[in-house]
Design an enzyme around this catalytic site. Structure first.
Site, PDB file in Angstrom:
ATOM      1  N   MET A   1       5.505   5.679  22.649  1.00  0.00           N
ATOM      2  CA  MET A   1       6.404   4.787  21.928  1.00  0.00           C
ATOM      3  C   MET A   1       6.497   5.135  20.444  1.00  0.00           C
ATOM      4  SD  MET A   1       7.760   3.050  24.235  1.00  0.00           S
ATOM      5  CE  MET A   1       8.704   1.978  23.162  1.00  0.00           C
TER       6      MET A   1
ATOM      7  N   HIS B   1       4.890   5.487  14.995  1.00  0.00           N
ATOM      8  CA  HIS B   1       4.868   4.590  16.152  1.00  0.00           C
ATOM      9  C   HIS B   1       5.860   3.449  15.961  1.00  0.00           C
ATOM     10  CE1 HIS B   1       3.465   2.172  19.496  1.00  0.00           C
ATOM     11  NE2 HIS B   1       2.737   3.211  19.882  1.00  0.00           N
ATOM     12  N   HIS B   2       6.507   3.075  17.060  1.00  0.00           N
ATOM     13  CA  HIS B   2       7.533   2.035  17.012  1.00  0.00           C
ATOM     14  C   HIS B   2       6.952   0.681  16.587  1.00  0.00           C
ATOM     15  CE1 HIS B   2      11.401   0.390  17.546  1.00  0.00           C
ATOM     16  NE2 HIS B   2      11.777   1.048  18.602  1.00  0.00           N
ATOM     17  N   CYS B   3       5.633   0.485  16.747  1.00  0.00           N
ATOM     18  CA  CYS B   3       5.050  -0.791  16.312  1.00  0.00           C
ATOM     19  C   CYS B   3       5.047  -0.919  14.796  1.00  0.00           C
ATOM     20  CB  CYS B   3       3.641  -0.963  16.863  1.00  0.00           C
ATOM     21  SG  CYS B   3       2.395   0.119  16.138  1.00  0.00           S
TER      22      CYS B   3
ATOM     23  N   ASN C   1       9.069  -4.431  12.931  1.00  0.00           N
ATOM     24  CA  ASN C   1      10.334  -4.484  13.646  1.00  0.00           C
ATOM     25  C   ASN C   1      11.031  -5.808  13.408  1.00  0.00           C
ATOM     26  OD1 ASN C   1      10.592  -2.046  15.735  1.00  0.00           O
ATOM     27  ND2 ASN C   1       8.432  -2.556  15.486  1.00  0.00           N
TER      28      ASN C   1
END
Length: 470
Positions: free
Chosen positions: A27, A140-142, A314
């Site tokens: 991810m 990382h998408h987090c 996000n």
């Protein structure tokens, strides 16, 4: 060094991207950026990045996990932070063309980020032909969504070729991380008190709490409609993926897309989704399939406030847009996309998605983690299509102009292809990420995208068309 322990809890949405990561579904988001001129030396690049780290403190923080999984992970300062671990250097084999660069990017995107370190890497790539070099980034998408990713890129890059040198970075001292028992205690306390506090503050007139509670209530009906969507249509785009990736690029002229929009109606995003629909129709036809129905694309929608520039985390929801690949007429494809997007706006589907993510703040962490994994397996969509607006003026790195940028969007567990689009300096860079084995024909999709735009351009009246040399 301060003696006070510090940590910051991941939001429910940020934690969801962490929970969704599996052995074969990495991810991280990223991008391939190409620059003019010879690359800076390694020491120069390290100095350039270090001078800007104060603006992105998350890049010196790592994850810490709550014992027994009784809470969302938290960010803590990395006491062993080593910039040279994250800023790396490599070179292409001869002849150093686009093919070699895409193969290298494919390998880098196949490698999972180390969760014991801050979740980012930046690779400087030498040996690219025509006197150029490249940067490949992974985060990382987090940590970021598309909009904040662009914001952070503009921190790392300069808006003029020779800007004044940035001020010397202040000395950085990592704050102590809390002990495991403190993390467990704080997490359990947060779970018990947070929902009550939100409701109490909303009833007492707290603006932020009242807004959050109101958004959840208003999003309930659209959220129920989301639940009734059911599984996405069956497609060869949806198979169980492996750990290896294939990366390809394409490029569209933003002025041409805007010209189609002005002549045929809709928005720039409508035209792009119609182009994607036409290209996917070509790809599936070449696979021997008969594209008779619509695919369902997950299209992220930013809910980031304009004042929240250069902030990580996000702030995004999504809509599920039908892509009319069964329609052979490009004009009709654009009309169907335009109608679908108008319906989605009126249905407040994005509001329902936002309410769903906010409800994660009230869910027990183990339940939220399981829900994230079930969501990844439920396959509500066939592929992800992101369209992020970037800066329309040139950006520079150490005096070298960035010529192009191609985003890389992660694959979910059973999506074999995803499409990322980023507009920059009058062009739209398209990054195609696919499973290395199940999307070997990704170059065909890259070739089909400009062809699909040309189909729409052929519908324009003569005065709206660009001359062939333009």
């Amino acid at each position: 060094m301060s003696s006070l322990a510090w940590h910051e809890r991941l939001s429910a949405l940020d934690a969801t991207f962490l929970y969704m990561e599996e052995r074969n579904a990495h991810m991280h988001v990223g991008g391939l950026c190409i620059f003019e001129g010879p690359p800076p030396s390694h020491a120069e690049l390290l100095q350039h990045v270090e001078a800007r780290l104060a603006a992105v403190p998350r890049y010196r923080q790592r994850l810490a996990f709550v014992p027994l999984g009784q809470g969302r992970p938290v960010w803590v300062d990395d006491a062993q932070f080593d910039l040279e671990y994250h800023v790396r250097r490599t070179a292409l084999p001869a002849p150093g063309g686009e093919t070699e660069l895409q193969r290298l990017t494919s390998r880098l995107m196949s490698q999972r980020l180390d969760r014991d370190k801050p979740l980012w890497e930046l690779w400087c790539v030498e040996g690219l032909g025509e006197g150029r070099f490249a940067l490949v980034s992974k985060t990382h998408h987090c940590m970021i969504d598309g909009i904040s990713g662009v914001d952070i890129a503009t921190v790392r890059l300069d808006r003029t070729r020779f800007p004044p040198p940035p001020p010397a970075p202040p000395p950085w001292q990592p704050r102590p991380a809390p002990a495991a028992r403190q993390l467990l205690r704080d997490s359990l306390l947060h779970q018990l008190t947070h929902p009550v506090e939100v409701v109490r503050e909303a009833l007492a007139g707290g603006a932020q709490a009242r807004q959050q509670l109101g958004e959840i209530v208003l999003g309930t009906l659209p959220m129920l409609k989301l639940a009734r969507l059911g599984r996405a249509p069956a497609s060869s785009l949806n198979r169980q993926i492996g750990p290896h990736r294939r990366f390809e690029t394409a490029r569209l002229d933003l002025g041409r897309v805007r010209r189609v929009k002005s002549a045929l109606g809709g928005t720039v995003n409508d035209v792009i989704l119609a182009v994607v629909s036409g290209a996917l129709r070509t790809l599936l036809t070449q696979r021997g399939e008969q594209p008779t129905a619509s695919l369902r694309a997950l299209v992220p929608v930013s809910v980031r406030h304009p004042d929240a520039h250069h902030t990580l985390g996000n702030q995004v929801t999504a809509v599920f847009c039908p892509l009319p690949i069964g329609e052979a007429d490009p004009r009709r494809r654009l009309a169907l996309v335009r109608e679908a997007m108008q319906d989605l706006k009126s249905s407040r589907q994005a509001v329902g998605g936002l309410a769903l993510t906010q409800l994660g703040d009230f869910a027990p962490p183990t339940l939220a983690a399981q829900a994230a994994r079930v969501q990844a397996l439920a396959r509500f969509f066939n592929l992800v299509v992101t369209n992020v607006p970037g800066p329309q003026d040139p950006l520079y790195l150490a005096g070298r102009q960035m010529l192009a940028c191609y985003p890389a969007v992660p694959l979910a567990a059973d999506q074999t292809v995803c499409i990322g689009l980023l507009s920059y300096n009058g062009a739209i860079g398209i990054g195609l990420l696919g499973d290395a084995d199940l999307a070997r024909d990704l170059p065909a999709l890259a070739a089909a995208l400009p062809q699909a735009l040309a189909e729409l351009e052929a519908l324009l009246p003569g005065e709206a068309k660009l001359p062939p040399s333009a």
